[in-house]
Motif scaffolding. Structure first.
Motif, PDB file in Angstrom:
ATOM      1  N   LYS A   1       1.088  -1.405  -0.130  1.00 41.35           N
ATOM      2  CA  LYS A   1      -0.084   0.351   0.060  1.00 41.35           C
ATOM      3  C   LYS A   1       0.778   0.951  -0.225  1.00 41.35           C
ATOM      4  O   LYS A   1       0.188   1.852  -0.641  1.00 41.35           O
ATOM      5  CB  LYS A   1      -1.074   0.036   0.937  1.00 41.35           C
ATOM      6  N   PHE A   2       2.004   1.738   0.397  1.00 39.72           N
ATOM      7  CA  PHE A   2       2.454   2.474   0.812  1.00 39.72           C
ATOM      8  C   PHE A   2       4.045   2.701  -0.239  1.00 39.72           C
ATOM      9  O   PHE A   2       5.003   3.176   0.076  1.00 39.72           O
ATOM     10  CB  PHE A   2       3.422   2.393   2.181  1.00 39.72           C
ATOM     11  N   TYR A   3       3.693   1.184  -1.116  1.00 39.82           N
ATOM     12  CA  TYR A   3       5.100   1.326  -2.166  1.00 39.82           C
ATOM     13  C   TYR A   3       5.494   2.819  -2.976  1.00 39.82           C
ATOM     14  O   TYR A   3       6.280   3.075  -3.253  1.00 39.82           O
ATOM     15  CB  TYR A   3       5.320  -0.321  -3.125  1.00 39.82           C
ATOM     16  N   ASP A   4       3.932   2.879  -3.520  1.00 36.03           N
ATOM     17  CA  ASP A   4       4.284   4.273  -4.524  1.00 36.03           C
ATOM     18  C   ASP A   4       4.574   5.620  -3.664  1.00 36.03           C
ATOM     19  O   ASP A   4       5.445   5.933  -4.308  1.00 36.03           O
ATOM     20  CB  ASP A   4       2.744   4.105  -5.424  1.00 36.03           C
ATOM     21  N   LEU A   5       4.131   5.647  -3.206  1.00 36.13           N
ATOM     22  CA  LEU A   5       4.357   7.230  -1.949  1.00 36.13           C
ATOM     23  C   LEU A   5       5.479   6.949  -1.437  1.00 36.13           C
ATOM     24  O   LEU A   5       5.636   7.872  -1.041  1.00 36.13           O
ATOM     25  CB  LEU A   5       3.668   6.864  -0.684  1.00 36.13           C
TER      26      LEU A   5
ATOM     27  N   ARG B   1       1.411  15.012  -7.465  1.00 39.60           N
ATOM     28  CA  ARG B   1       0.568  14.642  -7.853  1.00 39.60           C
ATOM     29  C   ARG B   1       0.164  12.860  -8.046  1.00 39.60           C
ATOM     30  O   ARG B   1      -0.890  12.458  -7.620  1.00 39.60           O
ATOM     31  CB  ARG B   1       0.085  15.340  -9.608  1.00 39.60           C
ATOM     32  N   LEU B   2       1.138  12.582  -8.394  1.00 39.34           N
ATOM     33  CA  LEU B   2       0.865  11.595  -8.554  1.00 39.34           C
ATOM     34  C   LEU B   2       1.626   9.992  -7.480  1.00 39.34           C
ATOM     35  O   LEU B   2       0.570   9.227  -7.449  1.00 39.34           O
ATOM     36  CB  LEU B   2       2.363  10.757  -8.920  1.00 39.34           C
ATOM     37  N   GLY B   3       2.097  10.845  -6.047  1.00 39.86           N
ATOM     38  CA  GLY B   3       1.780   9.962  -4.911  1.00 39.86           C
ATOM     39  C   GLY B   3       1.006  10.137  -4.623  1.00 39.86           C
ATOM     40  O   GLY B   3       0.218   9.029  -3.679  1.00 39.86           O
ATOM     41  N   THR B   4       0.188  10.609  -4.591  1.00 41.89           N
ATOM     42  CA  THR B   4      -0.708  11.276  -3.624  1.00 41.89           C
ATOM     43  C   THR B   4      -2.074  10.756  -4.364  1.00 41.89           C
ATOM     44  O   THR B   4      -3.155   9.079  -3.778  1.00 41.89           O
ATOM     45  CB  THR B   4      -1.805  12.647  -3.520  1.00 41.89           C
ATOM     46  N   PHE B   5      -2.316  10.754  -6.042  1.00 47.59           N
ATOM     47  CA  PHE B   5      -2.589   9.643  -6.920  1.00 47.59           C
ATOM     48  C   PHE B   5      -3.383   8.306  -6.223  1.00 47.59           C
ATOM     49  O   PHE B   5      -4.277   7.591  -5.779  1.00 47.59           O
ATOM     50  CB  PHE B   5      -3.142  10.375  -8.191  1.00 47.59           C
ATOM     51  N   LEU B   6      -1.883   7.916  -6.704  1.00 48.34           N
ATOM     52  CA  LEU B   6      -1.684   6.310  -6.130  1.00 48.34           C
ATOM     53  C   LEU B   6      -2.474   6.010  -4.839  1.00 48.34           C
ATOM     54  O   LEU B   6      -2.341   4.721  -4.594  1.00 48.34           O
ATOM     55  CB  LEU B   6      -0.127   5.744  -6.816  1.00 48.34           C
TER      56      LEU B   6
ATOM     57  N   LEU C   1      -5.663   3.105  -1.463  1.00 52.26           N
ATOM     58  CA  LEU C   1      -6.608   2.744  -0.296  1.00 52.26           C
ATOM     59  C   LEU C   1      -8.276   2.514  -0.843  1.00 52.26           C
ATOM     60  O   LEU C   1      -9.193   1.847   0.009  1.00 52.26           O
ATOM     61  CB  LEU C   1      -6.894   3.725   0.204  1.00 52.26           C
ATOM     62  N   LYS C   2      -8.809   2.500  -1.791  1.00 55.76           N
ATOM     63  CA  LYS C   2      -9.240   2.627  -2.210  1.00 55.76           C
ATOM     64  C   LYS C   2      -9.756   1.051  -2.762  1.00 55.76           C
ATOM     65  O   LYS C   2     -10.891   0.273  -2.547  1.00 55.76           O
ATOM     66  CB  LYS C   2     -10.181   3.540  -3.357  1.00 55.76           C
ATOM     67  N   ASP C   3      -8.744   0.899  -4.034  1.00 53.12           N
ATOM     68  CA  ASP C   3      -8.683  -0.862  -4.207  1.00 53.12           C
ATOM     69  C   ASP C   3      -8.500  -1.739  -3.526  1.00 53.12           C
ATOM     70  O   ASP C   3      -9.107  -3.089  -3.401  1.00 53.12           O
ATOM     71  CB  ASP C   3      -8.397  -0.792  -5.042  1.00 53.12           C
ATOM     72  N   GLY C   4      -7.758  -1.524  -2.446  1.00 58.00           N
ATOM     73  CA  GLY C   4      -7.503  -2.341  -1.856  1.00 58.00           C
ATOM     74  C   GLY C   4      -5.353  -3.231  -1.846  1.00 58.00           C
ATOM     75  O   GLY C   4      -5.099  -3.818  -0.800  1.00 58.00           O
TER      76      GLY C   4
ATOM     77  N   PHE D   1       1.424  -6.483  -8.277  1.00 56.92           N
ATOM     78  CA  PHE D   1       1.463  -7.154  -5.806  1.00 56.92           C
ATOM     79  C   PHE D   1       0.574  -8.569  -6.127  1.00 56.92           C
ATOM     80  O   PHE D   1       1.356  -9.080  -4.897  1.00 56.92           O
ATOM     81  CB  PHE D   1       1.916  -6.421  -5.931  1.00 56.92           C
ATOM     82  N   ASN D   2       0.566  -9.417  -6.657  1.00 57.57           N
ATOM     83  CA  ASN D   2      -1.148 -10.064  -6.785  1.00 57.57           C
ATOM     84  C   ASN D   2       0.563 -11.608  -6.228  1.00 57.57           C
ATOM     85  O   ASN D   2      -0.063 -12.325  -5.113  1.00 57.57           O
ATOM     86  CB  ASN D   2      -1.790 -10.075  -7.725  1.00 57.57           C
ATOM     87  N   ASN D   3       1.510 -11.357  -7.372  1.00 50.71           N
ATOM     88  CA  ASN D   3       2.170 -13.114  -6.906  1.00 50.71           C
ATOM     89  C   ASN D   3       3.666 -12.555  -5.952  1.00 50.71           C
ATOM     90  O   ASN D   3       4.613 -13.338  -6.347  1.00 50.71           O
ATOM     91  CB  ASN D   3       2.726 -13.638  -7.801  1.00 50.71           C
ATOM     92  N   VAL D   4       3.216 -11.409  -5.826  1.00 47.01           N
ATOM     93  CA  VAL D   4       4.646 -11.091  -5.426  1.00 47.01           C
ATOM     94  C   VAL D   4       4.394 -10.554  -3.586  1.00 47.01           C
ATOM     95  O   VAL D   4       5.798 -11.289  -2.947  1.00 47.01           O
ATOM     96  CB  VAL D   4       5.165  -9.996  -5.902  1.00 47.01           C
ATOM     97  N   ARG D   5       3.642 -10.176  -3.444  1.00 44.74           N
ATOM     98  CA  ARG D   5       3.523 -10.246  -1.641  1.00 44.74           C
ATOM     99  C   ARG D   5       3.489 -10.903  -0.910  1.00 44.74           C
ATOM    100  O   ARG D   5       4.183 -10.134   0.769  1.00 44.74           O
ATOM    101  CB  ARG D   5       2.710  -9.111  -1.259  1.00 44.74           C
ATOM    102  N   ASP D   6       3.156 -11.800  -0.671  1.00 44.16           N
ATOM    103  CA  ASP D   6       3.689 -13.426  -0.260  1.00 44.16           C
ATOM    104  C   ASP D   6       5.150 -13.705   0.096  1.00 44.16           C
ATOM    105  O   ASP D   6       6.088 -14.799   0.372  1.00 44.16           O
ATOM    106  CB  ASP D   6       2.434 -14.212   0.167  1.00 44.16           C
TER     107      ASP D   6
END
Length: 311
Positions: A85-89, A126-131, A136-139, A144-149
């Motif tokens: 969730k905070f990767y792009d930020l 702009r980009l950091g806030t947008f992403l 946060l909305k999408d969850g 990263f579907n096959n990465v986060r674990d």
């Protein structure tokens, strides 16, 4: 801008003085007094030049170390909580931080440096806030579907982000460590105009896709309107334009081999086109809509990245 922390040996002119003019070989005290200030002056200038080279070089090193430290710390937290969730930020925030730190550590504050740093800041905010708001909305982020674990694979993603940040920001870091000023010229104005076009393109494309996905009637559909009718990835096209424009402006003070920093926007293009951006999204799109005739037509008639008008 010489970033080599080891300057070439400097031959002190005073070592060539004929010793018959020295005090010990028949010269008067006045002759010795004349040589001493010359030795002191040349030695001081050489020391100051070496110090300047060291300071400028170490600014890049400090920025690189700060970049890697932040990304690896981010990976440790992300791996522990299994979240992206905070990767792009973290990425956009590091861009802003390094742009400002390089100005402080570089010790100069010319108009070009202020504008460049300001544009990097505007892009990052702009980009950091947008992403961040989007995830946060999408969850979650599908990249990263096959990465986060998988901590090891996750580590590679964070490390690649560190490389992306430093390579993309390199022309700005080089500019901000340059004490020599050059009057603003054509390259600056063209570069800033290109940046503006890229900023607008990316922001509009992001907003169009966001509004498209929010419309319940578009559930399960792919966007092919607005800027997305001219490119399948117009936001990435805008991203490349922005950093290409910033390199063009920064090149106004470059000399010799420093022009090789054009590898910076080329690296960004390569990363988005062949590594972490377009390939992943294209594969996901094919899995989801590959059998849809409308999507097949869209892929056939719409450029992958570089847009062209549709008549």
């Amino acid at each position: 801008m010489n970033y080599n922390t080891q300057s070439s040996p400097r031959r002190n002119p005073t070592t060539a003085v004929n010793f018959k003019h020295g005090v010990g070989l028949g010269g008067g005290a006045g002759a010795g007094a004349g040589v001493a200030p010359m030795i002191h002056s040349d030695g001081t200038l050489a020391l100051l030049a070496d110090l300047k080279d060291a300071i400028m070089g170490s600014t890049l090193i400090k920025c690189a170390a700060t970049d890697v430290g932040i990304q690896w710390a981010g990976w440790a937290l992300a791996a522990a909580f299994r979240t992206e969730k905070f990767y792009d930020l973290a990425g956009s925030g590091t861009f802003i931080l390094l742009a400002h730190l390089s100005r402080v550590w570089g010790g100069a504050s010319h108009v070009r440096q202020k504008v460049q740093t300001g544009l990097v800041t505007a892009w990052g905010l702009r980009l950091g806030t947008f992403l961040f708001m989007r995830i946060l909305k999408d969850g979650q982020d599908r990249r990263f579907n096959n990465v986060r674990d998988s901590p090891g694979t996750f580590f590679m993603y964070w490390t690649v982000q560190a490389m992306w940040i430093f390579m993309t920001l390199l022309p700005t870091l080089m500019l901000n460590t340059e004490k020599r000023d050059v009057p603003l010229g054509t390259r600056d104005y063209i570069g800033w105009t290109v940046w503006g076009l890229g900023f607008a393109t990316e922001a509009i494309a992001d907003q169009q896709k966001l509004l498209f996905k929010r419309d319940p009637e578009n559930a399960g559909k792919f966007i092919q309107s607005g800027l997305w009718a001219y490119s399948r990835h117009p936001n990435y096209f805008g991203e490349i334009l922005q950093w290409s424009g910033l390199w063009l402006s920064a090149s106004s003070v470059m000399q010799g081999p420093q022009y090789l920093s054009v590898a910076s926007p080329l690296f960004l293009w390569f990363l988005l086109r062949y590594v972490s951006g377009i390939p992943i999204l294209e594969k996901q799109a094919v899995r989801k809509w590959g059998s849809d005739p409308g999507f097949q037509d869209y892929v056939k008639n719409t450029p992958l990245l570089w847009p062209w008008p549709r008549f």
